[in-house]
Design a protein around this motif. Structure first.
Motif, PDB file in Angstrom:
ATOM      1  N   ALA A  14     -43.176 -27.849   4.117  1.00 28.08           N
ATOM      2  CA  ALA A  14     -43.995 -27.722   5.113  1.00 28.08           C
ATOM      3  C   ALA A  14     -44.731 -29.032   5.076  1.00 28.08           C
ATOM      4  CB  ALA A  14     -45.076 -26.771   4.929  1.00 28.08           C
ATOM      5  N   LYS A  15     -45.125 -29.689   3.793  1.00 23.12           N
ATOM      6  CA  LYS A  15     -45.863 -30.817   4.098  1.00 23.12           C
ATOM      7  C   LYS A  15     -45.141 -32.072   4.671  1.00 23.12           C
ATOM      8  CE  LYS A  15     -48.605 -29.786  -0.101  1.00 23.12           C
ATOM      9  NZ  LYS A  15     -48.699 -30.133  -1.601  1.00 23.12           N
ATOM     10  N   ILE A  16     -43.829 -32.167   4.665  1.00 23.61           N
ATOM     11  CA  ILE A  16     -42.903 -33.163   5.045  1.00 23.61           C
ATOM     12  C   ILE A  16     -43.025 -33.141   6.431  1.00 23.61           C
ATOM     13  CG2 ILE A  16     -40.591 -33.747   5.408  1.00 23.61           C
ATOM     14  CD1 ILE A  16     -39.874 -32.749   2.656  1.00 23.61           C
ATOM     15  N   PHE A  17     -43.045 -31.939   7.236  1.00 26.21           N
ATOM     16  CA  PHE A  17     -43.110 -31.727   8.672  1.00 26.21           C
ATOM     17  C   PHE A  17     -44.604 -32.286   9.009  1.00 26.21           C
ATOM     18  CE2 PHE A  17     -39.467 -28.964   7.822  1.00 26.21           C
ATOM     19  CZ  PHE A  17     -38.764 -29.379   9.032  1.00 26.21           C
ATOM     20  N   THR A  18     -45.585 -31.816   8.273  1.00 22.65           N
ATOM     21  CA  THR A  18     -46.892 -32.088   8.370  1.00 22.65           C
ATOM     22  C   THR A  18     -47.096 -33.766   8.497  1.00 22.65           C
ATOM     23  OG1 THR A  18     -47.802 -30.099   7.525  1.00 22.65           O
ATOM     24  CG2 THR A  18     -49.476 -31.832   7.853  1.00 22.65           C
ATOM     25  N   LEU A  78     -39.418 -39.736  12.897  1.00 28.53           N
ATOM     26  CA  LEU A  78     -38.187 -38.838  13.035  1.00 28.53           C
ATOM     27  C   LEU A  78     -37.371 -39.083  11.835  1.00 28.53           C
ATOM     28  CD1 LEU A  78     -37.557 -36.393  14.672  1.00 28.53           C
ATOM     29  CD2 LEU A  78     -36.074 -37.892  16.229  1.00 28.53           C
ATOM     30  N   ALA A  79     -36.671 -40.359  11.842  1.00 28.17           N
ATOM     31  CA  ALA A  79     -35.833 -40.532  10.797  1.00 28.17           C
ATOM     32  C   ALA A  79     -36.235 -40.346   9.442  1.00 28.17           C
ATOM     33  CB  ALA A  79     -35.305 -42.059  11.020  1.00 28.17           C
ATOM     34  N   ILE A  80     -37.594 -40.733   9.202  1.00 26.35           N
ATOM     35  CA  ILE A  80     -37.974 -40.348   7.703  1.00 26.35           C
ATOM     36  C   ILE A  80     -38.098 -39.011   7.545  1.00 26.35           C
ATOM     37  CG2 ILE A  80     -40.051 -40.887   6.518  1.00 26.35           C
ATOM     38  CD1 ILE A  80     -40.491 -43.596   7.688  1.00 26.35           C
ATOM     39  N   CYS A  81     -38.468 -38.100   8.635  1.00 30.16           N
ATOM     40  CA  CYS A  81     -38.654 -36.902   8.345  1.00 30.16           C
ATOM     41  C   CYS A  81     -37.411 -36.211   7.864  1.00 30.16           C
ATOM     42  CB  CYS A  81     -39.365 -36.265   9.471  1.00 30.16           C
ATOM     43  SG  CYS A  81     -39.602 -34.544   9.498  1.00 30.16           S
ATOM     44  N   GLU A  82     -36.416 -36.761   8.638  1.00 26.12           N
ATOM     45  CA  GLU A  82     -34.971 -36.160   8.352  1.00 26.12           C
ATOM     46  C   GLU A  82     -34.499 -36.558   7.039  1.00 26.12           C
ATOM     47  OE1 GLU A  82     -31.070 -35.429  10.975  1.00 26.12           O
ATOM     48  OE2 GLU A  82     -31.918 -37.402  11.059  1.00 26.12           O
ATOM     49  N   TRP A  83     -34.746 -37.543   6.648  1.00 26.73           N
ATOM     50  CA  TRP A  83     -34.251 -38.097   5.433  1.00 26.73           C
ATOM     51  C   TRP A  83     -34.922 -37.387   4.184  1.00 26.73           C
ATOM     52  CZ3 TRP A  83     -36.189 -40.860   1.159  1.00 26.73           C
ATOM     53  CH2 TRP A  83     -35.257 -41.326   0.269  1.00 26.73           C
ATOM     54  N   ARG A  84     -36.411 -37.221   4.451  1.00 26.87           N
ATOM     55  CA  ARG A  84     -37.020 -36.490   3.349  1.00 26.87           C
ATOM     56  C   ARG A  84     -36.619 -35.157   3.300  1.00 26.87           C
ATOM     57  NH1 ARG A  84     -43.062 -37.132   3.689  1.00 26.87           N
ATOM     58  NH2 ARG A  84     -42.922 -36.197   1.537  1.00 26.87           N
ATOM     59  N   LEU A  85     -36.442 -34.564   4.298  1.00 30.43           N
ATOM     60  CA  LEU A  85     -36.211 -33.272   4.295  1.00 30.43           C
ATOM     61  C   LEU A  85     -34.898 -32.934   3.704  1.00 30.43           C
ATOM     62  CD1 LEU A  85     -36.700 -30.270   5.435  1.00 30.43           C
ATOM     63  CD2 LEU A  85     -35.538 -30.959   7.700  1.00 30.43           C
ATOM     64  N   ASN A  86     -33.869 -33.670   4.216  1.00 30.80           N
ATOM     65  CA  ASN A  86     -32.621 -33.489   3.523  1.00 30.80           C
ATOM     66  C   ASN A  86     -32.484 -33.946   2.190  1.00 30.80           C
ATOM     67  OD1 ASN A  86     -31.195 -32.406   5.805  1.00 30.80           O
ATOM     68  ND2 ASN A  86     -30.790 -34.377   6.738  1.00 30.80           N
ATOM     69  N   LYS A 103     -33.219 -32.216  17.094  1.00 28.49           N
ATOM     70  CA  LYS A 103     -33.498 -33.714  17.093  1.00 28.49           C
ATOM     71  C   LYS A 103     -33.403 -34.110  15.523  1.00 28.49           C
ATOM     72  CE  LYS A 103     -37.314 -33.519  20.461  1.00 28.49           C
ATOM     73  NZ  LYS A 103     -39.027 -33.648  20.596  1.00 28.49           N
ATOM     74  N   ILE A 104     -33.446 -32.984  14.497  1.00 23.90           N
ATOM     75  CA  ILE A 104     -33.262 -33.101  13.397  1.00 23.90           C
ATOM     76  C   ILE A 104     -32.069 -32.313  13.031  1.00 23.90           C
ATOM     77  CG2 ILE A 104     -33.996 -32.523  11.019  1.00 23.90           C
ATOM     78  CD1 ILE A 104     -36.539 -33.824  11.664  1.00 23.90           C
ATOM     79  N   HIS A 105     -31.053 -33.103  12.073  1.00 23.70           N
ATOM     80  CA  HIS A 105     -29.853 -32.271  11.437  1.00 23.70           C
ATOM     81  C   HIS A 105     -29.998 -31.840  10.035  1.00 23.70           C
ATOM     82  CE1 HIS A 105     -26.124 -30.608  10.767  1.00 23.70           C
ATOM     83  NE2 HIS A 105     -25.984 -31.362   9.709  1.00 23.70           N
ATOM     84  N   ALA A 106     -30.740 -30.577   9.884  1.00 27.57           N
ATOM     85  CA  ALA A 106     -31.099 -30.163   8.620  1.00 27.57           C
ATOM     86  C   ALA A 106     -30.045 -29.678   7.770  1.00 27.57           C
ATOM     87  CB  ALA A 106     -32.343 -29.096   8.642  1.00 27.57           C
ATOM     88  N   LYS A 107     -29.826 -29.972   6.508  1.00 32.44           N
ATOM     89  CA  LYS A 107     -28.798 -29.576   5.649  1.00 32.44           C
ATOM     90  C   LYS A 107     -29.131 -28.152   5.297  1.00 32.44           C
ATOM     91  CE  LYS A 107     -26.869 -33.841   4.533  1.00 32.44           C
ATOM     92  NZ  LYS A 107     -26.401 -34.795   3.301  1.00 32.44           N
ATOM     93  N   ARG A 108     -28.547 -27.455   4.297  1.00 31.51           N
ATOM     94  CA  ARG A 108     -28.585 -26.364   4.117  1.00 31.51           C
ATOM     95  C   ARG A 108     -28.697 -26.077   2.689  1.00 31.51           C
ATOM     96  NH1 ARG A 108     -28.772 -22.477   8.055  1.00 31.51           N
ATOM     97  NH2 ARG A 108     -28.244 -20.642   6.613  1.00 31.51           N
ATOM     98  N   LEU A 109     -29.500 -25.036   2.025  1.00 29.03           N
ATOM     99  CA  LEU A 109     -29.662 -24.839   0.681  1.00 29.03           C
ATOM    100  C   LEU A 109     -28.330 -24.000   0.266  1.00 29.03           C
ATOM    101  CD1 LEU A 109     -33.366 -23.671   0.587  1.00 29.03           C
ATOM    102  CD2 LEU A 109     -32.338 -25.854  -0.457  1.00 29.03           C
TER     103      LEU A 109
END
Length: 456
Positions: free
Chosen positions: A299-303, A322-330, A377-383
């Motif tokens: 959640a902190k990544i999105f915030t 947006l790119a940083i958010c996607e990179w950090r999330l994945n 907008k973001i392609h999130a990978k899966r756990l």
């Protein structure tokens, strides 16, 4: 490998220079002298001369370590982390490498290995009860005299022993107070040093081996957490015996049923936790608190993305956010391979036998994407996919989990462009790119380790 031979090889200028460039230079940790490790490079040769001369003469002394407090939650004292100066970190790393050669049997197994052993013990059917013993303030209570006596079993050279004794006696002080007139540390091993974990393992290795050799029990310890499996009706007796042995060494285990005790015993049909895993009826899943902590970090990544979006002054700034958010999330989802190690939340929990909670967190990620209007907008990978990738025997060639060690220079540049912009990165040489990349990834990896925190 004898200690004297290892000492001669580890404390050459050539080896110390390698340690600096491979292990210290790209780190952002700054000691009480406020000298960034990168700045040490300008005077590296002179500093290495100081190290080799004083270490071989037995006169090297460590600068007081800078205190860093890590919260353990409400009602608990914070964990005190000791941060050495960059020069001292070179010396401590060399000592650590020496100790690993002299005491190879004490080099700790990774938690996943211990959990794999637990899985085998659970399915064996040979045990019906468990005992969990928690060591109270383990590192700060290790007695120096008994630790040094253990080291003398294999180390005779006074220069080595004096160097280690100097390290564990060096005080840890708040940065604002400085080290002047600080009282030497009379007990315990400072946490956060390169040698901390290995010294603790050396100290308890003989006892661990003696207990684990008993045919009637299964025994594992990881840092200050001990788990024992035993026969029906034996848990209380086993716990008392092990606690007595630990107390003879000078450390303080929580006794069963003691005031505010963190130790416990029960039937294997009851639920219990070990190293962040939740074990119930022979099945291994993830402890609920670790799920909550991980979801909070996501959640902190999105915030952070929302904040960057509000501060953006141009479409390019928005695209970068947006790119940083996607990179950090994945990266948070898949972990990575860095410094020869596989890191990340899913890798740590790769021994689970129940994937239900991974699916729950995948659903949480989907909810966060919807809440922040990032679907599509973001392609999130899966756990869940990461979990099965972690279990693959053939790790070569797969691209789902990033291998930063083998990443080509052009890919490294692309990641840095995302953070610093194309113009700045285009001006940098490959050497500078690699250096900046190592620093950036080291910082990102620390975030992965924070997701785990205290996993006991």
């Amino acid at each position: 490998m004898t200690a004297a031979n290892s000492f001669r090889r580890k404390f050459t200028k050539k080896n110390l220079r390698i340690i600096y460039h491979e292990r210290i230079r790209s780190s952002g940790a700054v000691g009480i002298d406020r000298v960034h490790p990168e700045l040490l490079n300008k005077q590296l040769s002179d500093q290495l001369d100081v190290i080799t001369t004083k270490v071989k003469a037995g006169t090297y002394r460590f600068t007081p370590f800078k205190e860093k407090l890590i919260s353990k939650g409400a009602g608990s004292h914070p964990r005190v982390i000791s941060i050495p100066t960059a020069r001292d970190r070179i010396v401590l790393r060399a000592i650590c490498d020496l100790l690993a050669e002299v005491f190879p049997e004490a080099v700790s197994e990774i938690p996943q290995t211990k959990i794999a052993s637990l899985k085998q013990a659970l399915v064996s059917g040979g045990y019906t009860e468990y005992v969990k013993i928690d060591l109270c303030q383990f590192y700060p209570t290790i007695p120096h005299d008994k630790l040094m006596a253990t080291l003398r079993s294999k180390i005779r050279k006074p220069e080595i022993l004096g160097l280690i004794e100097s390290a564990i006696s060096t005080p840890t002080v708040p940065e604002q107070k400085g080290g002047k007139d600080a009282t030497p540390n009379a007990r315990g091993v400072p946490q956060g040093l390169a040698i901390s974990n290995l010294l603790a393992e050396i100290f308890l290795h003989k006892l661990d081996s003696e207990i684990a050799a008993k045919s009637s029990i299964w025994y594992q310890r990881y840092v200050d957490d001990i788990l024992i499996l035993c026969a029906d009706g034996a848990s209380s007796k086993v716990a008392d015996a092990v606690c007595s042995q630990l107390e003879k060494l000078g450390v303080t285990p929580h006794r069963l049923n003691g005031p505010d005790s963190k130790s416990k015993a029960g039937k294997l049909t009851d639920a219990f936790d070990f190293l962040g895993y939740h074990i119930v009826d022979g099945k291994l899943s993830i402890k609920k608190q670790n799920i909550q902590k991980f979801e909070s970090s996501l959640a902190k990544i999105f915030t952070a993305y929302r904040h960057k979006l509000l501060m953006a002054k141009s479409p390019a700034d928005k695209a970068r956010a947006l790119a940083i958010c996607e990179w950090r999330l994945n990266l948070r989802i898949t972990g990575c391979i860095f410094g020869g190690r596989r890191m990340g939340w899913v890798f740590y929990f790769s021994q689970i036998t129940d994937t239900t909670r991974l699916r729950v967190v995948d659903n949480t990620i989907g909810s966060l994407l919807r809440r922040f209007s990032l679907v599509g907008k973001i392609h999130a990978k899966r756990l869940l996919k990461t979990f099965y990738e972690c279990r693959r025997k053939d790790k070569s060639g797969h691209a789902y989990i990033q291998n930063f060690d083998e990443m080509p220079i052009d890919e490294r540049r692309k990641i840095l462009v995302m953070w610093f912009g194309a113009k700045r990165i285009a001006r940098l040489s490959d050497r500078k790119v690699n250096q900046l990349f190592e620093m950036r990834i080291s910082a990102a990896v620390k975030e992965l380790e924070q997701d785990l925190g205290t996993v006991s």
